[in-house]
Design a protein around this motif. Sequence first.
Motif, short mmCIF file in Angstrom:
data_model
loop_
_atom_site.label_atom_id
_atom_site.label_comp_id
_atom_site.label_asym_id
_atom_site.label_seq_id
_atom_site.Cartn_x
_atom_site.Cartn_y
_atom_site.Cartn_z
N LYS A 85 43.20 32.23 33.21
CA LYS A 85 42.80 33.59 33.57
C LYS A 85 43.94 34.54 33.26
CE LYS A 85 41.66 32.51 37.80
NZ LYS A 85 41.30 32.64 39.21
N VAL A 86 43.60 35.70 32.75
CA VAL A 86 44.60 36.71 32.42
C VAL A 86 44.16 38.04 33.03
CG1 VAL A 86 45.33 35.59 30.27
CG2 VAL A 86 43.45 37.25 30.22
N GLU A 87 45.09 38.98 33.09
CA GLU A 87 44.74 40.31 33.59
C GLU A 87 43.62 40.89 32.73
OE1 GLU A 87 46.54 44.74 34.59
OE2 GLU A 87 47.85 43.25 33.66
N THR A 88 42.63 41.47 33.39
CA THR A 88 41.54 42.12 32.66
C THR A 88 42.05 43.40 32.01
OG1 THR A 88 40.84 43.24 34.68
CG2 THR A 88 39.73 41.18 34.14
N TRP A 89 41.61 43.60 30.79
CA TRP A 89 41.87 44.83 30.06
C TRP A 89 40.53 45.43 29.70
CZ3 TRP A 89 46.40 46.09 26.56
CH2 TRP A 89 47.59 45.56 27.06
N PHE A 90 40.43 46.76 29.80
CA PHE A 90 39.21 47.46 29.43
C PHE A 90 39.56 48.63 28.52
CE2 PHE A 90 38.35 45.71 33.72
CZ PHE A 90 37.43 44.75 33.32
N ASP A 91 38.85 48.73 27.39
CA ASP A 91 39.07 49.81 26.44
C ASP A 91 40.53 49.87 25.98
OD1 ASP A 91 37.80 51.71 24.86
OD2 ASP A 91 38.21 53.36 26.26
N GLY A 92 41.15 48.67 25.85
CA GLY A 92 42.52 48.58 25.35
C GLY A 92 43.60 48.83 26.37
N GLN A 93 43.25 48.94 27.67
CA GLN A 93 44.23 49.22 28.71
C GLN A 93 44.15 48.18 29.83
OE1 GLN A 93 46.47 51.82 28.48
NE2 GLN A 93 45.57 52.11 26.45
N PRO A 94 45.30 47.78 30.42
CA PRO A 94 45.25 46.84 31.54
C PRO A 94 44.58 47.46 32.76
CG PRO A 94 47.50 47.61 31.18
CD PRO A 94 46.66 48.17 30.06
N SER A 95 43.83 46.64 33.50
CA SER A 95 43.09 47.15 34.66
C SER A 95 43.99 47.43 35.86
CB SER A 95 42.02 46.14 35.09
OG SER A 95 42.62 44.98 35.63
N GLY A 96 45.11 46.73 35.96
CA GLY A 96 45.98 46.89 37.13
C GLY A 96 45.71 45.88 38.22
N ILE A 97 44.67 45.05 38.08
CA ILE A 97 44.40 43.98 39.04
C ILE A 97 45.07 42.71 38.51
CG2 ILE A 97 42.64 42.59 40.20
CD1 ILE A 97 42.53 45.50 41.07
N THR A 98 46.14 42.28 39.17
CA THR A 98 46.91 41.15 38.65
C THR A 98 47.03 40.02 39.67
OG1 THR A 98 48.94 42.26 39.33
CG2 THR A 98 48.24 42.55 37.03
N HIS A 99 47.60 40.28 40.84
CA HIS A 99 47.87 39.23 41.83
C HIS A 99 46.92 39.38 43.01
CE1 HIS A 99 49.71 42.07 44.62
NE2 HIS A 99 50.23 42.65 43.55
N ASP A 100 46.87 38.35 43.85
CA ASP A 100 46.04 38.41 45.05
C ASP A 100 46.91 38.34 46.31
OD1 ASP A 100 46.77 35.75 45.03
OD2 ASP A 100 44.76 35.00 45.46
N ASP A 101 48.16 38.83 46.20
CA ASP A 101 49.08 38.80 47.35
C ASP A 101 48.67 39.77 48.45
OD1 ASP A 101 50.50 37.02 45.83
OD2 ASP A 101 52.06 38.44 45.26
N ALA A 102 47.90 40.79 48.10
CA ALA A 102 47.46 41.80 49.06
C ALA A 102 46.11 42.34 48.62
CB ALA A 102 48.48 42.94 49.12
N GLU A 103 45.41 42.98 49.55
CA GLU A 103 44.16 43.64 49.19
C GLU A 103 44.49 44.99 48.57
OE1 GLU A 103 40.04 45.21 51.28
OE2 GLU A 103 41.21 43.63 52.26
N TYR A 104 43.94 45.26 47.39
CA TYR A 104 44.14 46.56 46.76
C TYR A 104 43.00 46.83 45.79
CZ TYR A 104 46.27 43.96 42.83
OH TYR A 104 46.53 43.09 41.80
#
Length: 193
Positions: free
Chosen positions: A159-178
């Motif tokens: 699994k890798v960080e999701t990217w949409f329209d050529g940009q990273p989504s910002g959802i990376t870790h599950d250490d906290a709810e965000y």
Amino acid sequence: MVGLVGVLGAVAYVVVPQVLPPGPRPLFQMPVGCGETWQLGTYPGHGDNDVDFFPLDGDPWGQPVLASYAGTVTVAGINGSLGGRTPEDPDGPRGRGGGYWVKIDHGGRWETQYLHLLEPPMVQVGQRVAQGQQIGRIGSTGNSGAPHLHYEQRAGWRKVETWFDGQPSGITHDDAEYTVRLTSNNCAAGDPG
């Protein structure tokens, strides 16, 4: 000796492509309608790089789930058990796993996964789909507490960080709810070839 060479050749044919690095990242789009703004989020224990999609407008039940990029459907069925959460009984019993789900191979060892769909997928294994094509509807099947889309992008088996329209989504870790809010540019279906 000839038999051994044949076996080694067959093993190399299967194993070597699996150890090669993935190809270039496809230009994935959000798996929701063009121009719609959605909340993307995660929480502790969810899994690094796992993304949950929640609409900011309208009833989430039954909203279209779209292919992020063109590819071939490799899974279309049930992951785990369905449970009993429906629009008519939203507090019904939870199932296990991802419920109704779809996995799409985009080539170059890239794939996407779409889980907790409302009903059996609108696509079948082996079907070629276009970017933007509807593959299912938002639901809460499997181990789900509320209607949403669980979405993943994978490079190889990872699994890798999701990217949409050529940009990273910002959802990376599950250490906290965000959460983050993004607007979909999944506006034109590509040619399914």
